[in-house]
Design a protein around this motif. Structure first.
Motif, mmCIF file in Angstrom:
data_model
loop_
_atom_site.group_PDB
_atom_site.id
_atom_site.type_symbol
_atom_site.label_atom_id
_atom_site.label_comp_id
_atom_site.label_asym_id
_atom_site.label_seq_id
_atom_site.Cartn_x
_atom_site.Cartn_y
_atom_site.Cartn_z
ATOM 1 N N LYS A 262 47.877 53.444 49.176
ATOM 2 C CA LYS A 262 46.689 52.761 49.683
ATOM 3 C C LYS A 262 46.788 52.626 51.197
ATOM 4 O O LYS A 262 47.861 52.271 51.723
ATOM 5 N N LEU A 263 45.692 52.933 51.867
ATOM 6 C CA LEU A 263 45.608 52.783 53.317
ATOM 7 C C LEU A 263 44.932 51.450 53.605
ATOM 8 O O LEU A 263 43.770 51.236 53.233
ATOM 9 N N ALA A 264 45.633 50.548 54.241
ATOM 10 C CA ALA A 264 45.114 49.208 54.518
ATOM 11 C C ALA A 264 44.552 49.165 55.935
ATOM 12 O O ALA A 264 45.292 49.345 56.912
ATOM 13 N N PHE B 130 37.270 53.516 49.060
ATOM 14 C CA PHE B 130 37.540 52.108 49.337
ATOM 15 C C PHE B 130 37.739 51.437 47.977
ATOM 16 O O PHE B 130 36.838 51.414 47.140
ATOM 17 N N ASN B 131 38.916 50.833 47.769
ATOM 18 C CA ASN B 131 39.321 50.495 46.404
ATOM 19 C C ASN B 131 39.562 49.012 46.161
ATOM 20 O O ASN B 131 39.423 48.550 45.033
ATOM 21 N N ASP B 132 39.895 48.242 47.209
ATOM 22 C CA ASP B 132 40.298 46.868 46.915
ATOM 23 C C ASP B 132 40.210 46.013 48.185
ATOM 24 O O ASP B 132 40.317 46.517 49.309
ATOM 25 N N TYR B 133 39.980 44.713 47.953
ATOM 26 C CA TYR B 133 40.070 43.717 49.025
ATOM 27 C C TYR B 133 41.455 43.098 48.949
ATOM 28 O O TYR B 133 41.767 42.336 48.025
ATOM 29 N N GLY B 134 42.272 43.446 49.908
ATOM 30 C CA GLY B 134 43.610 42.895 49.914
ATOM 31 C C GLY B 134 43.658 41.530 50.547
ATOM 32 O O GLY B 134 42.656 40.999 51.049
ATOM 33 N N ALA B 135 44.824 40.909 50.520
ATOM 34 C CA ALA B 135 44.983 39.577 51.104
ATOM 35 C C ALA B 135 44.772 39.597 52.613
ATOM 36 O O ALA B 135 44.309 38.620 53.189
ATOM 37 N N ALA B 136 45.116 40.705 53.237
ATOM 38 C CA ALA B 136 44.981 40.791 54.694
ATOM 39 C C ALA B 136 44.377 42.118 55.131
ATOM 40 O O ALA B 136 44.473 42.481 56.305
ATOM 41 N N SER B 137 43.788 42.887 54.188
ATOM 42 C CA SER B 137 43.299 44.214 54.557
ATOM 43 C C SER B 137 42.227 44.675 53.590
ATOM 44 O O SER B 137 42.085 44.138 52.485
ATOM 45 N N LEU B 138 41.500 45.694 54.032
ATOM 46 C CA LEU B 138 40.595 46.433 53.157
ATOM 47 C C LEU B 138 41.346 47.691 52.718
ATOM 48 O O LEU B 138 41.760 48.500 53.563
ATOM 49 N N ASP B 139 41.579 47.869 51.403
ATOM 50 C CA ASP B 139 42.467 48.926 50.900
ATOM 51 C C ASP B 139 41.672 50.152 50.477
ATOM 52 O O ASP B 139 40.722 50.045 49.685
ATOM 53 N N ILE B 140 42.096 51.327 50.988
ATOM 54 C CA ILE B 140 41.488 52.610 50.634
ATOM 55 C C ILE B 140 42.471 53.353 49.728
ATOM 56 O O ILE B 140 43.624 53.592 50.109
ATOM 57 N N LEU B 141 42.041 53.697 48.509
ATOM 58 C CA LEU B 141 42.891 54.434 47.565
ATOM 59 C C LEU B 141 43.004 55.886 48.000
ATOM 60 O O LEU B 141 42.003 56.556 48.258
ATOM 61 N N GLU C 111 41.919 50.790 62.760
ATOM 62 C CA GLU C 111 43.144 50.029 62.898
ATOM 63 C C GLU C 111 43.683 49.687 61.504
ATOM 64 O O GLU C 111 42.938 49.200 60.641
ATOM 65 N N PHE C 112 44.965 49.960 61.332
ATOM 66 C CA PHE C 112 45.616 49.609 60.069
ATOM 67 C C PHE C 112 46.049 48.158 60.121
ATOM 68 O O PHE C 112 46.501 47.642 61.149
ATOM 69 N N ALA C 113 45.902 47.478 59.003
ATOM 70 C CA ALA C 113 46.137 46.034 58.953
ATOM 71 C C ALA C 113 47.607 45.730 58.676
ATOM 72 O O ALA C 113 48.334 46.519 58.064
ATOM 73 N N PHE C 114 48.005 44.557 59.139
ATOM 74 C CA PHE C 114 49.323 44.018 58.846
ATOM 75 C C PHE C 114 49.136 42.757 58.004
ATOM 76 O O PHE C 114 48.098 42.093 58.093
ATOM 77 N N PRO C 115 50.101 42.395 57.231
ATOM 78 C CA PRO C 115 49.992 41.115 56.493
ATOM 79 C C PRO C 115 49.876 39.947 57.478
ATOM 80 O O PRO C 115 50.800 39.681 58.256
ATOM 81 N N THR C 116 48.711 39.296 57.501
ATOM 82 C CA THR C 116 48.469 38.196 58.451
ATOM 83 C C THR C 116 47.819 37.022 57.732
ATOM 84 O O THR C 116 47.260 37.162 56.643
ATOM 85 N N GLN C 117 47.881 35.897 58.362
ATOM 86 C CA GLN C 117 47.201 34.686 57.921
ATOM 87 C C GLN C 117 46.499 34.061 59.128
ATOM 88 O O GLN C 117 47.061 34.015 60.224
ATOM 89 N N THR C 118 45.239 33.596 58.901
ATOM 90 C CA THR C 118 44.459 32.979 59.974
ATOM 91 C C THR C 118 44.363 31.471 59.724
ATOM 92 O O THR C 118 44.000 31.035 58.613
ATOM 93 N N LEU C 119 44.690 30.687 60.747
ATOM 94 C CA LEU C 119 44.693 29.220 60.641
ATOM 95 C C LEU C 119 43.611 28.656 61.570
ATOM 96 O O LEU C 119 43.614 28.952 62.777
ATOM 97 N N TYR C 120 42.663 27.892 61.007
ATOM 98 C CA TYR C 120 41.571 27.265 61.782
ATOM 99 C C TYR C 120 41.865 25.764 61.924
ATOM 100 O O TYR C 120 42.147 25.089 60.923
ATOM 101 N N LEU C 121 41.748 25.282 63.138
ATOM 102 C CA LEU C 121 41.947 23.856 63.435
ATOM 103 C C LEU C 121 40.638 23.264 63.946
ATOM 104 O O LEU C 121 39.995 23.836 64.845
#
Length: 586
Positions: free
Chosen positions: A443-445, A481-492, A526-536
């Motif tokens: 999968k290409l994220a 385009f195959n899946d919505y990942g936790a930090a990416s859009l996944d292409i099978l 751009e290929f995604a990396f495992p990330t988390q976004t924090l809103y304050l």
């Protein structure tokens, strides 16, 4: 072929096998008279009626008369009138034939009774046929009721002949019918002072020395000629490049041993000396024969290995080593039987004795038979070939060698695993090397901020790369385009390569992935990396933007607005047409 160079020696060896299972040295050196055509010796001598001394002497003379007429097989009937129980079985055949010729000549020279003068039923259990100062020739009644020339007479016959052989005219007259043993003829021409000595007569010591020298010269000469022949073959044919120049060296040893064997029977050695030397020479002949056969199998293996390396099929790569090992096992078995036969060991009794422990042998050989049938499974079902990538149980690697007992697999961390072939009959074998296509599933994220249009274009660009790459399968691939990942859009990405081996697969996978990466750079993907976004948030900052969905909106109004948005999007991407199944260009 190399075989032509060995033809002369192998023909001599095969033609010289006599009734006792050994080699007739006289046939090798050509010492027998060439004027008469020798007939093959009959191994089975019929049981003679020897119930009277007269009948025994009559049978002996009649058999030797046939020998005088050229029927050399009749000498076995003459030897059957001797009691050779006191002679070692290892030299019994040679000693019996020599004694028969000497006794026949003694009868021609000495004043022996006529056959009609011999009593039919003598008093007692022995009859003296001839009396001399050096011993008597006596016939004795054995336990089976046969009258045979006694062991004491057999031992005294050479001395009796030496006593009578001073009259050369009589000797020449008698030997004109049946030729004397070579040792006797040599001794008659030797000067008197060479007929004495310590342990052996001087002329026998000289003869032994000459035989050793001649055999050694034959060994070195034949080894040199065969080495030269192999070098010439290696220059003309690339098939023999892997062979050592001295591959046929054992044939020289075998030629030397055969000459020694021939010479020992020409010297008339005493029984003790002949027995010791003959056992040593027979062992040397057997060992050199097995060694020579092993080297000939190596030549066969080198020739066919080079031949099958040029073919496309891998089945012969598996078959040639197994045939070679089978031939070597056959050589060892036949060599042991040949050596045992030459040493007068009763092979039949030995094999029959093994039958007494048949049950124990079967239990002990259970694993051996299992391995054997496992090798037959590999040979007939062909689940893999040499060089295939296989997974057998928890073992994974490349098949390096298949034998009758075990299979050797070279793992990817370069260790060598030896696996009993019996496992192959019950274990699942996954032959990765037999795959028609090599698959890649990944999968290409890409990042979540990538526009949908850019994802569509990126997927279509990858499909075009697949169509342009020569080794990739064009009739089956998936890029969606195959899946919505936790930090990416996944292409099978699901593709296949039609490559013949793993090395080609790695090379083509490398090229394909690099082309996909270049396409991503060109399209600013751009290929995604495992990330988390924090809103304050700190309280209420400003007035919130108006939302098309208000809290006071009813459920029906919300559904109607969502339907309108969905219909607008699908109308732009699909319209009124219904797409058919996915088809790949042919």
């Amino acid at each position: 072929m190399i075989t032509r160079s060995l033809f002369f020696f192998l023909m001599i060896w095969s033609l010289s096998v006599h009734a006792g299972g050994g080699i007739n040295p006289a046939a090798i050196v050509g010492m027998q008279s060439s004027s008469s055509q020798e007939k093959s010796v009959d191994v089975t001598v019929e049981k003679l009626n020897l119930t009277q001394p007269r009948i025994t002497v009559k049978h002996f003379i009649k058999a030797m008369d046939k020998v005088a007429e050229g029927d050399n097989s009749a000498i076995e009937h003459a030897v059957s009138t001797f009691d050779l129980s006191s002679v070692s079985p290892l030299i019994r055949t040679e000693r019996g034939r020599e004694t028969a010729r000497l006794l026949y000549n003694i009868i021609q020279i000495a004043k022996t009774p006529k056959v009609s003068e011999i009593p039919e039923n003598p008093k007692g259990k022995q009859y003296t046929y001839l009396r001399t100062d050096n011993g008597n020739i006596v016939l004795k009644l054995d336990e089976q009721g046969d009258w045979l020339f006694s062991p004491e007479s057999i031992e005294a016959i050479p001395d009796i002949f030496n006593e009578l052989s001073h009259n050369k005219e009589l000797v020449e007259k008698s030997s004109a019918k049946v030729s004397l043993p070579v040792s006797v003829r040599l001794r008659s021409d030797i000067p008197e002072f060479l007929r004495t000595g310590f342990l052996l007569e001087y002329w026998q010591w000289i003869g032994l020395f000459l035989i050793i020298v001649i055999g050694s010269i034959a060994d070195k000469s034949l080894a040199f000629l065969l080495k030269l022949h192999i070098k010439r073959r290696k220059q003309k044919h690339a098939l023999y490049t892997e062979l050592d120049d001295d591959v046929l060296r054992p044939l020289g040893l075998m030629a030397m041993a055969l000459m020694w064997w021939s010479g020992l029977n020409l010297l008339g050695l005493p029984d003790t000396a002949l027995l010791i030397l003959l056992v040593a020479v027979k062992l040397l002949v057997s060992i050199s024969g097995i060694w020579s056969a092993f080297r000939l199998v190596d030549i066969f293996n080198a020739y066919w290995t080079a031949r099958v390396s040029r073919t496309q099929t891998k089945y012969d790569d598996l078959l040639v080593p197994m045939i070679t090992k089978s031939m070597k096992v056959f050589v060892v078995v036949m060599g042991i039987v040949f050596a045992a036969d030459n040493l007068n060991i009763d092979v039949t009794s030995l094999l029959a004795g093994l039958g007494l422990g048949g049950l124990a042998f079967a239990l002990a050989a259970k694993d051996l038979l299992g391995n054997f049938f496992g090798s037959l499974t590999v040979l007939m079902d062909r689940p893999f070939h040499i060089g295939d990538w296989v997974v057998i149980g928890d073992i994974e690697g490349m098949v390096e060698e298949v034998g009758f007992r075990s299979t050797r697999i070279r793992t990817f961390y370069n260790s060598l695993v030896t696996m009993p072939n019996s496992i192959l009959t019950t274990t699942k074998i996954d032959n990765m090397g037999a795959r028609r296509y090599r698959r890649m599933l990944t999968k290409l994220a890409v990042t979540y901020d990538t526009p949908p249009e850019k994802i569509e274009g990126f997927c279509e660009g990858i499909r075009r790369i697949i169509q342009l790459h020569p080794y990739m399968r064009k009739d089956l691939y998936q890029v969606y385009f195959n899946d919505y990942g936790a930090a990416s859009l996944d292409i099978l990405l699901y593709v296949f390569w039609a490559t013949p081996d793993w090395n080609t697969e790695l090379r083509e996978r490398h090229r394909f992935l690099l082309d996909v990466l270049r396409l991503a750079h060109q399209m600013e993907i751009e290929f995604a990396f495992p990330t988390q976004t924090l809103y304050l948030k700190r309280g209420q900052n400003g007035v919130p933007k108006a939302s098309p969905y208000s809290p006071a909106m009813s459920q029906e109004e919300a559904f109607a607005k969502a339907h309108a948005e969905a219909e607008s999007i699908v109308g732009q991407t699909l319209g009124d047409r219904i797409p058919g199944p996915v088809e790949f260009p042919r």
